[in-house]
Design an enzyme around this catalytic site. Structure first.
Site, PDB file in Angstrom:
ATOM      1  N   CYS A  85       0.810  -1.219   0.000  1.00  0.00           N
ATOM      2  CA  CYS A  85       0.000   0.000   0.000  1.00  0.00           C
ATOM      3  C   CYS A  85       0.845   1.272   0.000  1.00  0.00           C
ATOM      4  O   CYS A  85       0.317   2.366  -0.097  1.00  0.00           O
ATOM      5  CB  CYS A  85      -0.965  -0.023   1.171  1.00  0.00           C
ATOM      6  N   HIS A 340      -8.903   3.790  -1.287  1.00  0.00           N
ATOM      7  CA  HIS A 340      -7.478   3.473  -1.299  1.00  0.00           C
ATOM      8  C   HIS A 340      -7.069   2.698  -2.543  1.00  0.00           C
ATOM      9  O   HIS A 340      -6.852   1.495  -2.497  1.00  0.00           O
ATOM     10  CB  HIS A 340      -7.139   2.687  -0.022  1.00  0.00           C
TER      11      HIS A 340
END
Lengths: 402, 479
Positions: A85, A340
């Site tokens: 991420c 995200h």
């Protein structure tokens, strides 16, 4: 061996960021073309002026071709990077080092992710073959980060209800901020009670404690600091870039207590050393942090040095990190309001620093700390989960150091 | 002296109340409860749990010379299921592991084969009984497993029950049968086989008693097992056997576990028999078989760590009938919108058999740090390739933190997840089973259990989970 920061040696002179959301009608190519186009426009350059590219995506393509094919780049160097991420931040970090090294005059970092096409809730995973044999105890991302909540509550003596109030307050704040951001996926304030009573996903986490699933892209153009004013009157200067990949022993070692990310502590300390920061809570104008789930943001406040150990929950409920607080955190709405898209998030965070430090954030969202003379912003991007993660911290500023 | 040197049993935690079947289907399903294998259990995993109990005593595992797994519900065809049990028990590769699968009578076959064997032999009886909804097999059936080691007396492994005699009578009879793949068996009109079985039982019992030189009145515990309930009831009234010697068949509380039923009933008797008492195990099914055993002075000292009665008492509250149906694959529920679970990949599973099946971790030779899964590089002192095997199957632990994952793919959502800190060091994050959300709590005590986590793409995934340590169960010594 020692790490040498590149404080004030490179600057960001152009950025682009698409709206994040459910882009049913647009592909990853469409999104990155838009972000790249906005970035070159803001720097007043063309793609021909970019010498090299670092392209971040977790699962929306492999190799540099994903970018070069979409943009029809004429035989330029393109490197695809992936660091879970923190992929978007990793692309930026590499582009900055390429320019700082003298290898290139102008580099671009691009991040993109297309998650909504998978039809799955949450991340659709990577293409890396695993063992598939359950012998590492894999769980979903919300469940993984939800492990923080009972551990934090137990360690600092919060009742279940109190802990829920704290994380609810974090979600509420980020939605308030996101409601003031036209690029955010979720643009409505959400009442505390609605957040608190939302259906539970994992552990203590309800739907509103989790970042959304969205598509998006963002891009940045990096040049040598001394060249920055050729491109813009208001460059932002890179003060610190710090990345660590932890030893991943938190799920093996009973000493780890699930109330901290040691990797974040390490990367933050290194970033503060590079930037010359001694009191981040007082020196930073804003921070964009990796609020993938609400307990993550709570723990980050302590790991990044914004609050003492066991104190962040009081600062959260006291509003210290609100838009008008003493240190605004996630003024753009964070992962909570943006969703995200893995490869894009790190650069999206930097985009908010870019807007705020340049005075381009809309008035309803502009942090007051800037008017107090602060000129530094922090971005924090995390991959993995409690016990095993990669952590990235940057510090950027609108003023070159004397 | 040859005979039984160890035994163990596994009664699943879950119960189904027969009145709940009746309420859902409007049938007369009877009273009491039946034991239900968890969604994460099959005959292979239950066999492992029973065998772990049998082999809990120090030094017993290395003595096992062969292993037979008897079941009428094999987890796989073609592929041997006993090898998974063998792997989970960490037996020597040269120990024969073979299935006796397909018929309920294979349980008797495994017991007699073990009793006759020249080398110490582990016979594991495991079954999962399913019938069509509303049928008598569904309500009268039960799930469970039992394991027995037969062998000679050795220091440290005394004989718990001397084998006095055995006899089997085989008879080809169309009493109960099932085509491969069929969900339930078919049964001929009950009266027909009842008379046949009463006669066969008499023949086998008479032959065994003659060999042992005993009268029927010498039997202190008569155990009768078989799927033909009427025949079993008639045989329990065998003339000459003292009525007080007839043991309860446990069907009311856990149901009839088919292949495993003689094992569970025998284990239950062994849990309480006194030295010198004679036990007659009589098994009906495609004939009859008898094992005559006499308890020794060693039995009270070496009983199984988890008595059958204790496991029955520790059973969970009755589960909803709809949950039972979905666990048994009779009710197809909406899956979560997540990627399908991955099946195990053959090479990594094979490379790491000792971890995946044996739950064998590694311990650093330099600093003692435990690593779950086993690692090559020490997390503490960074030594490389300085590791020794660290068996963790029997190590209990405490929950450091936990979650309830409502998004994860599991046959029985939500998935309970705990981070376990083991007594003596080491940490692992795994699923919590045989538990409710209230059992997932910081500080809770857990122990490890071998389960089938999921079946994906036609492949069973076996791995270890934690389960709450429940009161009423004693902790054995483990080897």
């Amino acid at each position: 061996m020692s790490s040498h920061g590149i404080r004030d040696r490179v600057a960001i002179v152009g950025m682009g960021c698409t709206p994040f959301g459910e882009h049913w009608t647009r592909s990853a190519d469409d999104l990155l073309i838009d972000a790249v186009g906005d970035a070159v426009t803001s720097a007043g350059v063309t793609l021909d002026d970019i010498d090299a590219f670092w392209f971040g995506t977790q699962a929306s393509g492999v190799s540099g071709l994903t970018l070069s094919r979409a943009l029809r780049l004429p035989n330029k160097p393109v490197t695809r990077v992936e660091n879970m991420c923190a992929t978007g931040s990793e692309a930026l970090r590499n582009a900055c080092y390429a320019v700082a090294s003298g290898a290139y005059d102008v580099a671009m970092a691009v991040g993109v992710e297309k998650l909504k096409d998978s039809g799955m809730s949450g991340l659709s995973g990577t293409a890396v073959p695993g063992a598939g044999d359950d012998s590492r105890g894999e769980i979903t991302a919300p469940a993984n980060f939800s492990l923080l909540a009972p551990a934090y509550a137990a360690k600092y003596g919060l009742a279940q209800d109190e802990m829920k109030d704290v994380i609810t307050r974090i979600a509420w704040k980020n939605h308030v901020n996101g409601a003031r951001n036209p690029r955010a996926q979720f643009r409505k304030e959400v009442p505390l009670e609605r957040i608190r009573s939302a259906p539970i996903i994992a552990g203590m986490l309800g739907v509103f404690d989790c970042s959304g699933v969205s598509d998006g892209s963002a891009a940045a153009i990096v040049v040598r600091a001394e060249d920055a004013y050729k491109y813009t009157d208001r460059p932002i200067f890179v003060k610190a870039l710090s990345l660590v990949a932890g030893p991943a022993d938190g799920l093996l070692d009973p000493e780890y207590d699930f109330t901290t990310f040691p990797e974040v502590v390490a990367s933050a300390q290194e970033a503060y050393r590079q930037a010359g920061i001694t009191d981040p809570r007082a020196e930073l104008a804003l921070a964009e942090v990796h609020d993938c789930f609400t307990p993550t943001e709570l723990v980050l406040m302590e790991d990044l040095g914004f609050a003492g150990r066991g104190q962040a929950w009081k600062d959260v409920t006291g509003g210290a990190f609100d838009l008008d607080g003493s240190l605004p955190v996630n003024p753009d709405g964070g992962l909570k309001a943006f969703g995200h898209p893995i490869g894009a998030s790190g650069l999206r965070m930097m985009f908010e620093a870019w807007l705020q430090l340049r005075g381009e954030a809309p008035p309803e969202r502009t942090v007051k700390t800037l008017a107090e003379g602060r000129s530094l912003a922090l971005t924090h991007n995390l991959g993995g989960g409690p016990g095993e993660c990669v952590s990235f911290v940057s510090v950027v500023g609108s003023e070159p150091t004397d | 002296m040859a005979g039984l040197i160890a035994y163990g049993a596994h009664v699943p935690y879950h119960r189904l109340a027969r009145t709940d079947i009746a309420a859902a289907l409007g049938t007369g399903a009877g009273r009491g409860t039946r034991a239900v294998a968890g969604y994460d259990e099959d005959t292979t995993s239950m066999a492992v749990e029973a065998a772990r109990g049998a082999l809990a005593r120090e030094g017993l595992r290395p003595r096992i010379g062969q292993l037979f797994l008897a079941t009428a519900a094999p987890a796989y065809l073609d592929k041997t299921n006993a090898t998974a049990v063998h792997a989970a028990l960490g037996l020597d590769p040269h120990v024969l592991a073979a299935d006796m699968a397909g018929s309920v009578r294979s349980g008797l076959g495994a017991l007699v084969t073990a009793a006759r064997s020249p080398v110490p032999t582990l016979a594991v009886l495991s079954d999962l009984r399913t019938g069509l909804p509303g049928g008598s097999d569904e309500s009268a059936g039960g799930d469970g497993a039992a394991a027995f080691v037969f062998g000679g007396h050795r220091n440290g492994a005394p004989v718990l029950a001397e084998l006095l005699a055995h006899d089997t009578v085989s008879d080809e009879i169309l009493d109960r049968w099932r085509l491969p793949g069929a969900p339930s068996s078919r049964v001929w009109e009950e009266r027909f086989a009842e008379d046949v079985y009463v006669s066969l039982a008499d023949q086998a019992l008479t032959a065994a008693l003659e060999q042992a030189g005993l009268e029927r009145g010498a039997i202190d515990h008569l155990v009768v097992a078989g799927l033909h309930a009427r025949a079993c009831a008639a045989v329990r009234r065998t003339p000459g056997v003292r009525p007080e010697a007839v043991t309860p068949d446990l069907t009311g509380v856990i149901g009839n576990a088919g292949t495993a039923q003689p094992g569970l009933l025998l284990a239950d008797v062994l849990d309480r028999a006194h030295p010198g008492e004679v036990i007659a195990l009589l098994v009906l099914g495609d004939g009859a078989g008898v094992l005559l055993l006499r308890a020794t002075d060693a039995l009270p000292v070496h009983r199984a760590p988890r008595p059958v009665a204790g496991q029955i008492a520790a059973g969970g509250p009755p589960m909803p009938y709809a949950t039972y149906l979905s666990w048994r694959g009779l009710l197809d529920r909406e899956p979560p919108r997540r990627p399908d679970p991955e099946p195990p990949y053959a090479p990594p599973a094979h490379r790491r058999t000792r971890w995946k099946y044996g739950f064998t971790a590694s311990a650093c030779e330099k600093c003692g740090t435990r690593h779950l899964p086993p690692e090559r590089v020490c997390t503490s002192c960074r030594s490389v390739d300085a590791m020794t095997d660290e068996p963790m199957q029997h190590v209990r632990g405490t929950v450091a933190t936990f979650t309830v994952d409502r998004l994860a793919h599991t046959p029985s959502p939500p998935m309970l997840v705990v981070v376990v800190d083991y007594d003596g060091g080491g940490r692992f994050r795994c699923q919590l089973t045989d538990a409710t959300e209230a059992d997932a709590a910081i500080g809770a005590r857990v122990e490890m259990t071998f389960r089938r986590t999921v079946t994906a793409a036609g492949v069973h995934n076996y791995f270890w989970k934690a389960r709450p340590v429940r009161t009423g169960e004693t902790e054995g010594t483990h080897g």
